[in-house]
Enzyme design. Structure first.
Site, PDB file in Angstrom:
ATOM      1  N   HIS A 172      19.372   4.480 -49.387  1.00 20.94           N
ATOM      2  CA  HIS A 172      19.662   4.336 -50.552  1.00 20.94           C
ATOM      3  C   HIS A 172      20.759   3.679 -51.491  1.00 20.94           C
ATOM      4  O   HIS A 172      21.359   4.236 -51.755  1.00 20.94           O
ATOM      5  CB  HIS A 172      19.862   5.638 -50.485  1.00 20.94           C
ATOM      6  CG  HIS A 172      18.780   6.641 -50.601  1.00 20.94           C
ATOM      7  ND1 HIS A 172      17.612   6.773 -50.488  1.00 20.94           N
ATOM      8  CD2 HIS A 172      19.541   8.257 -50.148  1.00 20.94           C
ATOM      9  CE1 HIS A 172      17.151   7.794 -49.988  1.00 20.94           C
ATOM     10  NE2 HIS A 172      17.710   8.148 -49.301  1.00 20.94           N
TER      11      HIS A 172
ATOM     12  N   HIS B 276      16.057  11.409 -56.241  1.00 18.67           N
ATOM     13  CA  HIS B 276      16.019  12.346 -55.379  1.00 18.67           C
ATOM     14  C   HIS B 276      16.783  13.740 -55.739  1.00 18.67           C
ATOM     15  O   HIS B 276      17.726  14.488 -54.815  1.00 18.67           O
ATOM     16  CB  HIS B 276      17.439  11.593 -54.159  1.00 18.67           C
ATOM     17  CG  HIS B 276      17.401  11.699 -52.944  1.00 18.67           C
ATOM     18  ND1 HIS B 276      17.824  13.399 -52.626  1.00 18.67           N
ATOM     19  CD2 HIS B 276      17.439  11.205 -52.053  1.00 18.67           C
ATOM     20  CE1 HIS B 276      17.402  12.591 -51.102  1.00 18.67           C
ATOM     21  NE2 HIS B 276      17.177  11.766 -50.882  1.00 18.67           N
TER      22      HIS B 276
ATOM     23  N   TYR C 103      16.633  17.231 -55.897  1.00 18.78           N
ATOM     24  CA  TYR C 103      16.032  18.861 -54.544  1.00 18.78           C
ATOM     25  C   TYR C 103      15.232  20.161 -55.406  1.00 18.78           C
ATOM     26  O   TYR C 103      16.496  20.266 -56.762  1.00 18.78           O
ATOM     27  CB  TYR C 103      17.541  19.007 -54.016  1.00 18.78           C
ATOM     28  CG  TYR C 103      18.494  17.950 -52.523  1.00 18.78           C
ATOM     29  CD1 TYR C 103      18.814  17.334 -53.480  1.00 18.78           C
ATOM     30  CD2 TYR C 103      18.458  19.059 -51.503  1.00 18.78           C
ATOM     31  CE1 TYR C 103      19.598  16.075 -52.502  1.00 18.78           C
ATOM     32  CE2 TYR C 103      19.052  18.056 -50.408  1.00 18.78           C
ATOM     33  CZ  TYR C 103      19.307  16.819 -50.957  1.00 18.78           C
ATOM     34  OH  TYR C 103      20.211  15.588 -49.959  1.00 18.78           O
TER      35      TYR C 103
ATOM     36  N   ASP D 184      11.177  14.320 -42.916  1.00 19.96           N
ATOM     37  CA  ASP D 184      11.956  13.290 -43.872  1.00 19.96           C
ATOM     38  C   ASP D 184      11.230  11.828 -43.440  1.00 19.96           C
ATOM     39  O   ASP D 184      12.068  11.062 -42.596  1.00 19.96           O
ATOM     40  CB  ASP D 184      13.564  13.431 -42.484  1.00 19.96           C
ATOM     41  CG  ASP D 184      14.293  12.380 -43.737  1.00 19.96           C
ATOM     42  OD1 ASP D 184      13.897  11.976 -44.557  1.00 19.96           O
ATOM     43  OD2 ASP D 184      15.996  12.410 -43.012  1.00 19.96           O
TER      44      ASP D 184
ATOM     45  N   GLN E 191       8.379  10.392 -49.894  1.00 20.46           N
ATOM     46  CA  GLN E 191       9.530  10.781 -49.006  1.00 20.46           C
ATOM     47  C   GLN E 191       9.369  12.123 -49.348  1.00 20.46           C
ATOM     48  O   GLN E 191       9.625  12.957 -50.116  1.00 20.46           O
ATOM     49  CB  GLN E 191      10.890  10.827 -49.283  1.00 20.46           C
ATOM     50  CG  GLN E 191      11.711  10.757 -48.159  1.00 20.46           C
ATOM     51  CD  GLN E 191      11.598   9.628 -46.099  1.00 20.46           C
ATOM     52  OE1 GLN E 191      10.759   8.609 -46.173  1.00 20.46           O
ATOM     53  NE2 GLN E 191      11.823  10.003 -45.473  1.00 20.46           N
TER      54      GLN E 191
ATOM     55  N   GLU F 185      10.259  12.162 -52.857  1.00 20.71           N
ATOM     56  CA  GLU F 185      11.464  10.765 -53.600  1.00 20.71           C
ATOM     57  C   GLU F 185      10.009   9.769 -53.449  1.00 20.71           C
ATOM     58  O   GLU F 185       8.684   9.314 -52.459  1.00 20.71           O
ATOM     59  CB  GLU F 185      11.621  10.500 -52.463  1.00 20.71           C
ATOM     60  CG  GLU F 185      12.896  11.584 -51.823  1.00 20.71           C
ATOM     61  CD  GLU F 185      13.845  11.363 -50.635  1.00 20.71           C
ATOM     62  OE1 GLU F 185      14.067  10.713 -51.015  1.00 20.71           O
ATOM     63  OE2 GLU F 185      14.315  13.023 -50.367  1.00 20.71           O
TER      64      GLU F 185
END
Ligand code: BGC
Length: 357
Positions: free
Chosen positions: A114, A185, A187, A257, A293, A321
């Protein structure tokens, strides 16, 4: 028991600072239907997003903190952050471009993750335009910053549209050939921040294939079918239904993941759909990126406290993502992440919220 308390947005005071000599602030967006979002130019983070649930009650579906200190403390979790210059991992922190090797910071041993030690999530962006429903921020990532070649001018726009969607548009240009892979990113917990795990949320991914990883979460290079594996979300399934299966890939990711190879990526139809089992809130993701992702919050540790006082317990949020595949610069067969001098990088992702009918 139904929680009837109204969620609040973070207040400005927690975001008014001077960092690296630049002023940071909090910006509020509101659409015509009462949905609201909070954004800061520190790391171009999406801080909170209030959308109605099945009973019309506003629910904060994006995990976030009350101040910049909260984001600094949880930096390695990238809550709500804009990620760059390269989202996800690059194996062993190096790649070759135009015959030259570039070395990056190893912040996720043995790889770079990242953006490196100070990614786009940890810099102050310039706000170039903002109104009730949209904000545009720019950042100049200098030639050699974090080891990447080329002065990269980056622009990100968040727009809260009247159909309760957050549309994120990215643009970038460079004065030397470079690589780029920007993403957001956030959540999500569609039952609301701190409402428990996301394991009973359902998820559908329009992806017949994914990219298996090694134990350091680097793609092996294979494009593997999901059929017959716990990675098959081509039909909606709950996130938790197979997450504890004995499966070497789930073991490598400590859960989900993984990068899913999207069947289509033409922005007109959703590539991912998730539903909160309690709230009835449905999230649809649209993107022109080739991958996504799906991260099931496996490394969340309970050590950070959200705006509403709840802590970030394991798997109480998930990320979708949108991206080019991880470690693409080292996999010539993956879609290229090279941005050439003179070209303009452009990509759009939409997170759209509605309720289950
Ligand atoms: C990565 C995870 C990582 C998380 C937070 C995700 O994009 O794939 O492995 O733990 O970000 O850093």
């Amino acid at each position: 028991m139904t929680d009837t308390t109204q969620p609040t947005l973070p207040s400005k005071t927690g975001f008014e600072k001077t960092i690296d000599g630049k002023k940071t602030n909090l910006y509020l967006l509101k659409n015509k239907n009462g949905a609201e979002a909070a954004i800061t130019n520190y790391g171009a983070h999406l801080l909170a997003l209030l959308v109605p649930d099945k009973d019309g009650k506003l629910t904060d579906v994006v995990l976030g903190f009350s101040d910049i200190d909260g984001y600094k403390k949880a930096l390695s979790s990238y809550y709500g952050a804009t990620i760059g210059r390269y989202g996800n991992r690059i194996a062993k922190g190096h790649f070759v471009l135009d015959g030259r090797r570039y070395d990056l910071f190893i912040n996720n041993k043995p790889n770079t993750l990242h953006g490196g030690s100070k990614g786009f999530n940890d810099v102050v962006w310039d706000v170039t335009q903002s109104n009730d429903q949209s904000i545009t921020m720019t950042y100049l990532s200098k030639d050699g910053e974090e080891g990447y070649p080329g002065n990269l001018n980056v622009k990100v726009t968040y727009e809260l549209t009247n159909d309760n969607a957050i549309k994120i548009s990215y643009e970038a240009t460079t004065d030397k050939n470079t690589i780029i892979n920007l993403t957001n990113h956030s959540y999500f917990n569609l039952n609301g921040v701190g409402s428990g795990t996301i394991l009973d949320h359902t998820l559908q991914l329009k992806a017949a294939n994914y990219t298996p990883i090694d134990s350091t979460l680097i793609p092996t290079g294979e494009i593997a079918p999901v059929a017959g594996t716990p990675f098959d979300f081509t039909k909606a399934a709950t996130i938790g239904s197979r997450i504890n299966n004995t499966d070497a890939q789930l073991k490598n990711g400590k859960g989900y993941d993984h990068n899913f190879v999207l069947d289509k990526h033409d922005i007109s139809t959703p590539v991912a759909t998730a539903t909160g089992d309690e709230s009835g809130i449905v999230l649809e993701v649209f993107t022109d990126e080739p991958g996504i992702q799906f991260y099931s919050g496996n490394f969340m540790s309970g050590s950070n406290t959200f705006l509403n006082g709840k802590t970030d317990e394991q798997r109480t949020g998930f990320c979708l993502e949108t991206q080019h595949y991880p470690d693409s610069p080292n996999h010539p067969k993956f879609p290229s992440t090279e941005l050439k001098q003179g070209e303009t990088y452009k990509t759009v992702t939409i997170y759209k919220f509605s309720v289950k009918k």
